[in-house]
Design an enzyme around this catalytic site. Structure first.
Site, PDB file in Angstrom:
ATOM      1  N   CYS A 135      42.917  48.187  35.595  1.00 45.01           N
ATOM      2  CA  CYS A 135      43.723  47.321  34.919  1.00 45.01           C
ATOM      3  C   CYS A 135      43.266  46.334  33.518  1.00 45.01           C
ATOM      4  CB  CYS A 135      44.549  46.250  35.401  1.00 45.01           C
ATOM      5  SG  CYS A 135      45.109  44.678  34.553  1.00 45.01           S
ATOM      6  N   CYS A 144      43.007  43.571  33.049  1.00 45.16           N
ATOM      7  CA  CYS A 144      42.536  42.774  34.058  1.00 45.16           C
ATOM      8  C   CYS A 144      41.033  42.849  33.525  1.00 45.16           C
ATOM      9  CB  CYS A 144      42.797  43.610  35.223  1.00 45.16           C
ATOM     10  SG  CYS A 144      44.124  42.770  36.198  1.00 45.16           S
TER      11      CYS A 144
END
Ligand SMILES: [Zn+2]
Length: 152
Positions: A78, A81
């Protein structure tokens, strides 16, 4: 300094900055000043994210912590992230002694992610006294994340 601490069902494993011995800080004593079991040096407050790698450790932490718990749900693939990781680490340093910041890898801990109905990541949950009080999601600077956690 390590980028994250590990944890088990009995507490956070914190390396002594003076002698390197791994000390376990019980979740119920997270707000207190600890001392190294080996060299008796004062241990710092938990100032880096705690990586959770088992549902049992997670359950013990959220039910046992005397400090608010801020959870970062993330995954290695991600992009946002990855951008969030240094902000979350900064938030953990700023919140040392007042909150425990926890990272949960949603690929590895799917049961925990389901429990919080995580749809998109990064996502955050705030737990106080064992109860979920607020959830939010998306990249945010450390200061904004902590402002959200203080209001919850
Ligand atoms: Zn020590």
């Amino acid at each position: 300094m390590s980028t994250h601490f590990s944890a088990d069902e009995r507490g956070v494993i914190l390396p002594c900055p003076a002698c390197g011995t791994a000390n376990r800080i019980a979740y119920a004593k997270a707000a207190q000043q600890g001392r190294c079991g080996s060299c008796k040096a004062d241990l710092p407050h938990i100032s880096v994210p705690v990586e959770i790698d088992s549902p049992a450790s997670f359950a013990a932490l959220v039910s046992g912590s005397t400090l608010p718990v801020v959870i970062d749900f993330w995954a290695p693939w991600c992009g946002p992230c990855q951008m969030m990781a240094p902000e979350f680490a900064k938030a953990a340093a700023l919140a040392a002694g007042t909150a425990i910041l926890v990272k949960v890898n949603t690929d590895e801990q799917q049961d925990i992610a389901r429990q919080f109905r995580i749809q998109g990541i990064p996502a955050f949950a705030l737990i106080k006294s064992g109860k979920l009080v607020s959830q939010t999601s998306g990249f945010q600077p450390a200061e904004r994340l902590l402002a959200w956690a203080r209001q919850g």
